[in-house]
Scaffold this active site. Structure first.
Site, PDB file in Angstrom:
ATOM      1  N   TYR A 184       0.538  -1.192   0.096  1.00  0.00           N
ATOM      2  CA  TYR A 184      -0.180   0.121   0.159  1.00  0.00           C
ATOM      3  C   TYR A 184       0.739   1.713   0.206  1.00  0.00           C
ATOM      4  O   TYR A 184       1.947   0.798   0.165  1.00  0.00           O
ATOM      5  CB  TYR A 184      -0.932   0.316   1.556  1.00  0.00           C
ATOM      6  CG  TYR A 184      -2.285  -1.147   1.128  1.00  0.00           C
ATOM      7  CD1 TYR A 184      -3.221   0.169   0.095  1.00  0.00           C
ATOM      8  CD2 TYR A 184      -2.256  -1.923   1.995  1.00  0.00           C
ATOM      9  CE1 TYR A 184      -4.652  -0.988   0.115  1.00  0.00           C
ATOM     10  CE2 TYR A 184      -4.023  -2.350   2.053  1.00  0.00           C
ATOM     11  CZ  TYR A 184      -4.672  -1.588   0.169  1.00  0.00           C
ATOM     12  OH  TYR A 184      -5.700  -2.557   0.408  1.00  0.00           O
ATOM     13  N   HIS A 213     -13.303   4.231   4.703  1.00  0.00           N
ATOM     14  CA  HIS A 213     -12.585   3.670   3.802  1.00  0.00           C
ATOM     15  C   HIS A 213     -12.114   2.286   5.496  1.00  0.00           C
ATOM     16  O   HIS A 213     -10.651   1.947   5.744  1.00  0.00           O
ATOM     17  CB  HIS A 213     -10.922   4.068   3.706  1.00  0.00           C
ATOM     18  CG  HIS A 213     -11.023   5.382   2.729  1.00  0.00           C
ATOM     19  ND1 HIS A 213     -11.261   6.469   2.405  1.00  0.00           N
ATOM     20  CD2 HIS A 213     -10.425   4.745   1.131  1.00  0.00           C
ATOM     21  CE1 HIS A 213     -11.364   6.340   1.226  1.00  0.00           C
ATOM     22  NE2 HIS A 213     -10.777   5.457   0.115  1.00  0.00           N
ATOM     23  N   ARG A 265      -4.319   8.057  -9.254  1.00  0.00           N
ATOM     24  CA  ARG A 265      -3.404   7.339  -8.577  1.00  0.00           C
ATOM     25  C   ARG A 265      -4.291   6.132 -10.015  1.00  0.00           C
ATOM     26  O   ARG A 265      -5.274   5.934 -10.305  1.00  0.00           O
ATOM     27  CB  ARG A 265      -4.117   6.845  -7.263  1.00  0.00           C
ATOM     28  CG  ARG A 265      -5.325   6.903  -6.792  1.00  0.00           C
ATOM     29  CD  ARG A 265      -5.148   6.719  -5.160  1.00  0.00           C
ATOM     30  NE  ARG A 265      -4.375   5.471  -4.757  1.00  0.00           N
ATOM     31  CZ  ARG A 265      -4.614   4.281  -4.378  1.00  0.00           C
ATOM     32  NH1 ARG A 265      -6.591   4.084  -4.423  1.00  0.00           N
ATOM     33  NH2 ARG A 265      -4.322   3.705  -3.923  1.00  0.00           N
ATOM     34  N   TYR A 312      -8.899  -9.537   0.824  1.00  0.00           N
ATOM     35  CA  TYR A 312      -9.277  -8.318   1.118  1.00  0.00           C
ATOM     36  C   TYR A 312      -9.589  -7.969  -0.406  1.00  0.00           C
ATOM     37  O   TYR A 312     -10.852  -7.981  -0.752  1.00  0.00           O
ATOM     38  CB  TYR A 312      -8.500  -7.229   1.315  1.00  0.00           C
ATOM     39  CG  TYR A 312      -9.395  -6.014   1.348  1.00  0.00           C
ATOM     40  CD1 TYR A 312     -10.352  -5.557   1.746  1.00  0.00           C
ATOM     41  CD2 TYR A 312      -8.835  -4.448   0.067  1.00  0.00           C
ATOM     42  CE1 TYR A 312     -11.070  -4.129   1.667  1.00  0.00           C
ATOM     43  CE2 TYR A 312      -9.091  -3.737  -0.052  1.00  0.00           C
ATOM     44  CZ  TYR A 312     -10.378  -3.822   0.520  1.00  0.00           C
ATOM     45  OH  TYR A 312     -10.952  -2.222  -0.032  1.00  0.00           O
TER      46      TYR A 312
END
Length: 348
Positions: free
Chosen positions: A37, A193, A223, A316
Site C-alpha cells: 500500500y 475506507h 492514482r 481483502y
C-alpha cells in the site's frame, strides 16, 4: 481521433475482450515486482499519446457497451445513483467538467456549444442531441449528474468538504469492486475506507485526506488501484453478490487464462469551481490473463506480485480461492528474467 466502438457484454455470455491496441494501452498498475500500500498520488497531467492518461477523461472502444450496461444496472437498481439535495451545484460542476473534456478531446464523437446559459450537447455514439439551460434541472431528462454520467465511462463520487473532512454525498456507482454507494452515502473519508486492511496502521489514509483537503482547482491528481475478478463483470457490487460471488468457485487450471481478470481502477480527483466539492472518478479497466501475458513484462511481474502478496491483502481483494491457480498459470510465463522498472510495456 475516431474510435471503433465494440459491441460486447459484461454479463451473461461475457463477450467482452480487448483488442491488441486496448491491451497495449491497459493501465498496468505495478512498476516493480512487489506490491504494498502507498498513497501513490500524482498530478493528473497529460500522459503518453494513445495511453489512458492522454486526456483527463478516457473514452475507449468499450464506451458504447459500458453505457448500455450502466443503463441495465440503473433499471434494476436506481439507488446506484444518489445525490443529497445540497449537492446540486456540484452536479452542474461535474456536467461541465465531463462535457468540456469529452467535446475537446473527442470532437469526432461529442460536440458542446454554449451561448451563455443556453447549451447544446451532441453525443454521436449514443445518438443524443440535447439543448438545455445550464443551471435549470427542468431542461434535462435527468438531474445533471445522472444525465452526464449515463454518458461517461467510469463511476463518479461527489465529495463535499466540511468539518476538515470529505463526505460522500452524491455518486453514480455502477461498476464498483464490492462496495455500496447506498451504504456509504453520507459517510466521511475515514468511515468509507474503514474496511481496508493494513493501510490504517501505516497512516496512509490520514496522509491522503490531508493532501486532498488542500487540493487546488485546476490541479487534479490521479492514482491506480487494482483487484482481481472472475469473468469480465463490471458490476461486482454487494447488492449483486448473489450473482457474482460464486464465480470464484469456477476457476480451474484449464480456464484460468480466460476467466481470471486483472481489474485496474484509474482514480482521479478534481476540485470543482462553484461548489468547492471534489469529484472522485473511478474508471475500471479489465484484462484477462490470456491477454495480459501477451506483454511478457506484465506476465512476469504479475506472477511475482501475486505469488508474494500478503495473505491479508489477498483476502481483502477476494482472490484467495483462485490465487494458486492464477499464480501457477502465470508461472508458465515467467522465465525468471529481471523486469525493467516502470508500468509501460517493454519493446519486446
Amino acid at each position: 481521433m475516431t474510435i471503433q466502438f465494440k459491441q460486447e457484454t459484461f454479463r451473461d455470455d461475457f463477450t467482452f475482450s480487448n483488442s491488441p491496441e486496448a491491451i497495449r494501452r491497459f493501465p498496468f498498475p505495478f512498476d516493480k515486482d512487489e506490491y504494498m500500500y502507498a498513497v501513490n498520488i500524482e498530478q493528473h497531467m497529460p500522459g503518453p499519446v494513445k495511453s489512458p492518461f492522454e486526456f483527463p477523461i478516457d473514452i475507449d472502444e468499450h464506451y458504447v457497451s459500458e453505457m448500455r450496461d450502466r443503463a441495465l444496472v440503473l433499471k434494476e437498481d436506481p439507488l446506484r445513483c444518489q445525490s443529497l439535495p445540497h449537492m446540486i451545484t456540484a452536479e452542474w460542476d461535474l456536467l461541465e467538467l465531463l462535457m468540456e473534456s469529452m467535446a475537446k478531446n473527442y470532437p469526432e464523437h461529442f460536440t458542446l456549444t454554449r451561448d451563455g446559459d443556453r447549451w447544446h450537447w451532441i453525443n454521436r455514439p449514443l445518438g443524443i442531441d440535447q439543448a438545455f439551460t445550464f443551471g435549470d434541472v427542468s431542461t434535462l431528462p435527468q438531474p445533471p449528474m445522472e444525465y452526464v454520467t449515463r454518458q461517461c465511462q467510469g463511476d463518479f463520487a461527489l465529495l463535499d468538504q466540511r468539518l476538515d473532512n470529505l463526505w460522500m454525498d452524491a455518486g453514480m456507482i455502477t461498476t464498483q469492486a464490492d462496495w455500496s454507494l447506498d451504504f456509504d452515502i453520507g459517510m466521511n473519508f475515514m468511515e468509507w475506507h474503514a474496511p481496508v486492511p493494513l493501510a490504517h496502521d501505516m497512516g496512509i489514509f490520514e496522509r491522503a485526506l490531508k493532501f486532498l483537503l488542500n487540493l487546488q482547482q485546476g490541479r487534479p491528481v490521479r492514482r491506480l488501484n487494482w483487484t482481481m475478478t472472475v469473468n469480465p463483470r463490471l458490476d461486482t457490487s454487494p447488492e449483486n453478490y448473489h450473482k457474482w460471488g460464486a464465480d470464484r468457485t469456477t476457476v480451474t487450471p484449464e480456464n484460468v487464462g480466460d476467466k481470471v481478470h486483472l481489474r485496474v481502477e484509474l482514480q482521479a480527483l478534481w476540485r470543482l469551481p462553484r461548489s468547492n466539492a471534489i469529484v472522485f472518478s473511478i474508471r475500471a479497466y479489465m484484462i484477462k490473463m490470456n491477454e495480459l501475458v501477451t506483454i511478457p513484462k506484465w506476465g512476469r511481474r504479475l506472477h511475482r506480485v501475486l505469488r508474494d502478496l500478503k495473505p491479508e491483502l489477498a483476502d481483502y481483494k477476494g482472490l484467495t480461492r483462485y490465487r494458486a491457480d492464477t499464480v501457477a498459470y502465470l508461472a508458465k510465463h515467467d522465465d525468471g528474467a529481471p523486469t525493467s522498472p516502470g508500468f509501460f510495456p517493454d519493446p519486446e
